[in-house]
Design a protein around this motif. Structure first.
Motif, PDB file in Angstrom:
ATOM      1  N   GLU A  22      11.067  -2.761  -3.013  1.00 49.92           N
ATOM      2  CA  GLU A  22      10.048  -2.657  -3.802  1.00 49.92           C
ATOM      3  C   GLU A  22      10.043  -3.861  -4.825  1.00 49.92           C
ATOM      4  OE1 GLU A  22       8.422   0.163  -7.287  1.00 49.92           O
ATOM      5  OE2 GLU A  22       7.621   0.817  -5.473  1.00 49.92           O
ATOM      6  N   LEU A  23       9.089  -4.703  -4.959  1.00 45.18           N
ATOM      7  CA  LEU A  23       9.193  -5.745  -5.849  1.00 45.18           C
ATOM      8  C   LEU A  23       8.663  -5.544  -7.289  1.00 45.18           C
ATOM      9  CD1 LEU A  23       8.645  -8.941  -3.485  1.00 45.18           C
ATOM     10  CD2 LEU A  23      10.945  -7.943  -4.310  1.00 45.18           C
ATOM     11  N   ASN A  24       9.119  -5.905  -8.376  1.00 45.83           N
ATOM     12  CA  ASN A  24       8.455  -5.541  -9.528  1.00 45.83           C
ATOM     13  C   ASN A  24       8.628  -7.145 -10.599  1.00 45.83           C
ATOM     14  OD1 ASN A  24       7.780  -2.670  -9.689  1.00 45.83           O
ATOM     15  ND2 ASN A  24       9.786  -2.816  -8.830  1.00 45.83           N
ATOM     16  N   ALA A  25       7.609  -7.172 -11.284  1.00 46.57           N
ATOM     17  CA  ALA A  25       7.640  -8.371 -12.127  1.00 46.57           C
ATOM     18  C   ALA A  25       7.363  -7.707 -13.533  1.00 46.57           C
ATOM     19  CB  ALA A  25       6.698  -9.430 -11.982  1.00 46.57           C
ATOM     20  N   GLY A  26       8.660  -7.446 -14.264  1.00 42.14           N
ATOM     21  CA  GLY A  26       8.319  -6.592 -15.748  1.00 42.14           C
ATOM     22  C   GLY A  26       8.094  -5.242 -15.417  1.00 42.14           C
ATOM     23  N   GLN A  27       6.897  -4.955 -15.932  1.00 39.84           N
ATOM     24  CA  GLN A  27       6.187  -3.537 -15.629  1.00 39.84           C
ATOM     25  C   GLN A  27       5.158  -3.669 -14.479  1.00 39.84           C
ATOM     26  OE1 GLN A  27       7.530  -1.176 -17.177  1.00 39.84           O
ATOM     27  NE2 GLN A  27       8.904  -2.368 -18.383  1.00 39.84           N
ATOM     28  N   ARG A  29       4.046  -3.604 -10.821  1.00 35.43           N
ATOM     29  CA  ARG A  29       4.614  -3.376  -9.368  1.00 35.43           C
ATOM     30  C   ARG A  29       3.916  -4.320  -8.403  1.00 35.43           C
ATOM     31  NH1 ARG A  29       2.863  -0.105  -5.124  1.00 35.43           N
ATOM     32  NH2 ARG A  29       4.663   0.752  -3.951  1.00 35.43           N
ATOM     33  N   LEU A  30       4.526  -5.333  -7.754  1.00 39.71           N
ATOM     34  CA  LEU A  30       3.885  -6.106  -6.758  1.00 39.71           C
ATOM     35  C   LEU A  30       3.715  -5.436  -5.308  1.00 39.71           C
ATOM     36  CD1 LEU A  30       5.915  -9.199  -7.712  1.00 39.71           C
ATOM     37  CD2 LEU A  30       3.756  -8.592  -8.794  1.00 39.71           C
ATOM     38  N   GLY A  31       4.494  -4.374  -4.986  1.00 40.01           N
ATOM     39  CA  GLY A  31       4.345  -3.967  -3.887  1.00 40.01           C
ATOM     40  C   GLY A  31       5.683  -3.877  -2.878  1.00 40.01           C
ATOM     41  N   LYS A  32       5.651  -3.454  -1.821  1.00 42.10           N
ATOM     42  CA  LYS A  32       6.791  -3.057  -1.054  1.00 42.10           C
ATOM     43  C   LYS A  32       6.891  -4.225   0.161  1.00 42.10           C
ATOM     44  CE  LYS A  32       7.379   1.929  -1.420  1.00 42.10           C
ATOM     45  NZ  LYS A  32       7.470   3.125  -0.547  1.00 42.10           N
TER      46      LYS A  32
END
Length: 289
Positions: A22-27, A29-32
């Motif tokens: 899972e990719l996240n940028a800060g808070q 959620r960009l997706g899997k």
């Protein structure tokens, strides 16, 4: 090849299809993202799968019979392979042939074969011999290391482990990590935890391999306390002993480099002794000589 049960083969195959991260940028959620190649990390199964994959390569390399003979018709040294760290022993005229074999094997199991982290060293009668870079069959060149040494399992080596250079590297990295931790906005307890886990671990890796003198380890602990005082994380008149006491005893619970290294050496010595004793018991029980 290994006789793995069908239910385990099915389980592993189906599990690999579901590998994702899972990719996240800060808070946010960009997706899997599906993992379509390589080994999935942070689980206990992947190292085993990787080792199973690499066993095939070591079997092929042994079949080539490219090795170094200590003496004629005597003991032969083939190669050392731990995970993806490979060290080969061969006569100079066989080096090119071996490297090409490694390239073919790695391509067969879909591993990248790059020359950026691969070096070679020529030695005669225990002394390093100067030579040009090795020219491969495809035109690429492999760097010859005559002075800088090479790394195997994180240890800098030539004809033997380069202890002085290794200690210098460890000391610089240890100090750099201490400074970065002290620049953070962590509270006192978390600073001690960060130093113990993030910085002391650099010294821990070489414990039992690098020949540390007692005064050198004491100097690292002294440097830690000095940097903590300079950054305001430790009072200038605070007691030294309380820094290493557990928090329930009123201390800061900092792990000392000197104590930690000696504990690791003792642990390694105990492990090797137990292994040796178990081997002797097994030999005696089977009447093997």
């Amino acid at each position: 090849m290994f006789g793995v049960a069908m239910n385990m083969k099915s389980f592993i195959s189906e599990s690999m299809k579901k590998w994702n991260t899972e990719l996240n940028a800060g808070q946010t959620r960009l997706g899997k993202v599906k993992i379509k190649r390589g080994m999935f990390q942070d689980n206990s199964l992947s190292p085993l799968l990787f080792v199973l994959t690499m066993i095939q390569s070591t079997l092929v390399l042994r079949k080539t019979k490219i090795c170094y003979e200590v003496k004629k018709n005597g003991e032969r040294i083939y190669h050392l392979l731990f995970m993806d760290d490979l060290k080969q022993f061969a006569k100079e005229k066989k080096t090119n042939s071996f490297i090409n074999t490694v390239r073919v094997v790695f391509e067969d199991i879909n591993m990248e074969f790059g020359l950026s982290k691969r070096d070679y060293l020529i030695m005669k009668r225990g002394k390093v011999v100067e030579s040009d870079d090795l020219c491969m069959s495809d035109g690429e060149r492999m760097r010859n290391i005559e002075d800088s040494g090479y790394k195997y399992l994180g240890a800098l080596e030539m004809n033997e482990i380069m202890h002085d250079q290794l200690k210098e590297q460890v000391e610089k990295e240890y100090t750099r990590r201490i400074r970065n931790i002290l620049k953070s906005k962590l509270n006192g307890g978390n600073i001690s935890s960060a130093i113990s886990s993030r910085a002391v671990s650099v010294v821990r890796y070489g414990a039992g391999v690098i020949k540390w003198a007692k005064n050198e380890l004491q100097e690292l602990d002294k440097r830690t306390r000095k940097l903590m005082t300079m950054s305001g994380a430790q009072h200038p008149k605070a007691g030294v002993d309380s820094l290493y006491l557990k928090r329930r005893d009123g201390g800061r619970c900092l792990i000392g480099v000197e104590d930690f290294v000696y504990a690791e050496v003792d642990s390694l010595d105990k492990y090797l002794r137990e292994r040796w004793e178990n081997m002797l018991k097994e030999v005696n029980s089977n009447n093997v000589f």
